[in-house]
Motif scaffolding. Structure first.
Motif, PDB file in Angstrom:
ATOM      1  N   PHE A  49       0.388   3.884  -3.061  1.00  0.00           N
ATOM      2  CA  PHE A  49      -0.296   5.138  -2.758  1.00  0.00           C
ATOM      3  C   PHE A  49       0.603   6.190  -2.135  1.00  0.00           C
ATOM      4  O   PHE A  49       0.275   7.367  -2.140  1.00  0.00           O
ATOM      5  CB  PHE A  49      -1.485   4.868  -1.819  1.00  0.00           C
ATOM      6  N   ALA A  71     -11.407   5.945   3.384  1.00  0.00           N
ATOM      7  CA  ALA A  71     -12.400   5.619   2.352  1.00  0.00           C
ATOM      8  C   ALA A  71     -12.829   4.152   2.447  1.00  0.00           C
ATOM      9  O   ALA A  71     -14.019   3.837   2.327  1.00  0.00           O
ATOM     10  CB  ALA A  71     -11.833   5.918   0.971  1.00  0.00           C
ATOM     11  N   ILE A  72     -11.874   3.267   2.681  1.00  0.00           N
ATOM     12  CA  ILE A  72     -12.201   1.842   2.807  1.00  0.00           C
ATOM     13  C   ILE A  72     -13.048   1.609   4.057  1.00  0.00           C
ATOM     14  O   ILE A  72     -14.043   0.879   4.023  1.00  0.00           O
ATOM     15  CB  ILE A  72     -10.916   0.991   2.839  1.00  0.00           C
ATOM     16  N   ASP A  84      -5.915   8.575   3.731  1.00  0.00           N
ATOM     17  CA  ASP A  84      -7.156   8.851   2.995  1.00  0.00           C
ATOM     18  C   ASP A  84      -7.751   7.576   2.426  1.00  0.00           C
ATOM     19  O   ASP A  84      -8.968   7.383   2.441  1.00  0.00           O
ATOM     20  CB  ASP A  84      -6.902   9.851   1.866  1.00  0.00           C
ATOM     21  N   VAL A  85      -6.896   6.698   1.919  1.00  0.00           N
ATOM     22  CA  VAL A  85      -7.362   5.416   1.382  1.00  0.00           C
ATOM     23  C   VAL A  85      -7.967   4.574   2.499  1.00  0.00           C
ATOM     24  O   VAL A  85      -9.026   3.968   2.330  1.00  0.00           O
ATOM     25  CB  VAL A  85      -6.204   4.663   0.678  1.00  0.00           C
ATOM     26  N   LYS A  89      -1.098   9.624   0.913  1.00  0.00           N
ATOM     27  CA  LYS A  89      -2.450   9.215   0.536  1.00  0.00           C
ATOM     28  C   LYS A  89      -2.964   8.012   1.310  1.00  0.00           C
ATOM     29  O   LYS A  89      -4.156   7.737   1.297  1.00  0.00           O
ATOM     30  CB  LYS A  89      -2.495   8.867  -0.963  1.00  0.00           C
ATOM     31  N   LEU A  90      -2.089   7.289   1.984  1.00  0.00           N
ATOM     32  CA  LEU A  90      -2.499   6.067   2.673  1.00  0.00           C
ATOM     33  C   LEU A  90      -3.575   6.300   3.746  1.00  0.00           C
ATOM     34  O   LEU A  90      -4.537   5.530   3.799  1.00  0.00           O
ATOM     35  CB  LEU A  90      -1.281   5.364   3.264  1.00  0.00           C
ATOM     36  N   GLY A 146       0.818  -1.211   0.000  1.00  0.00           N
ATOM     37  CA  GLY A 146       0.000   0.000   0.000  1.00  0.00           C
ATOM     38  C   GLY A 146       0.849   1.258   0.000  1.00  0.00           C
ATOM     39  O   GLY A 146       0.534   2.238  -0.686  1.00  0.00           O
TER      40      GLY A 146
END
Length: 71
Positions: free
Chosen positions: A20, A31-32, A27-28, A24-25, A16
């Protein structure tokens, strides 16, 4: 938890980070997590969302119900 141990989770985290990047990790992950929470909520409801919206619209006074039938 799907038979994942510490080495597997660390490998997923490293992959990851490579894809990303460290910026950005988070934020990812958010979102997940939000997607999983919404999915779990949708599974636990009794009626489909479409039926709930129709019931809510029918309960509002002064709003005419339109079923798409023309007269």
């Amino acid at each position: 938890m799907f038979g994942l141990g510490l080495p597997e989770l660390l490998l997923i985290l490293v992959i990851g980070l490579v894809f990303f990047g460290p910026g950005k990790l988070p934020d990812v992950g958010k979102a997940i997590g939000k997607s999983m929470r919404e999915f779990k909520t949708a599974l636990n409801t009794d009626a489909p969302a479409d039926a709930q919206t129709k019931e809510a619209a029918a309960a509002e006074p002064g709003v005419q119900k339109n079923d798409g039938v023309t007269q």
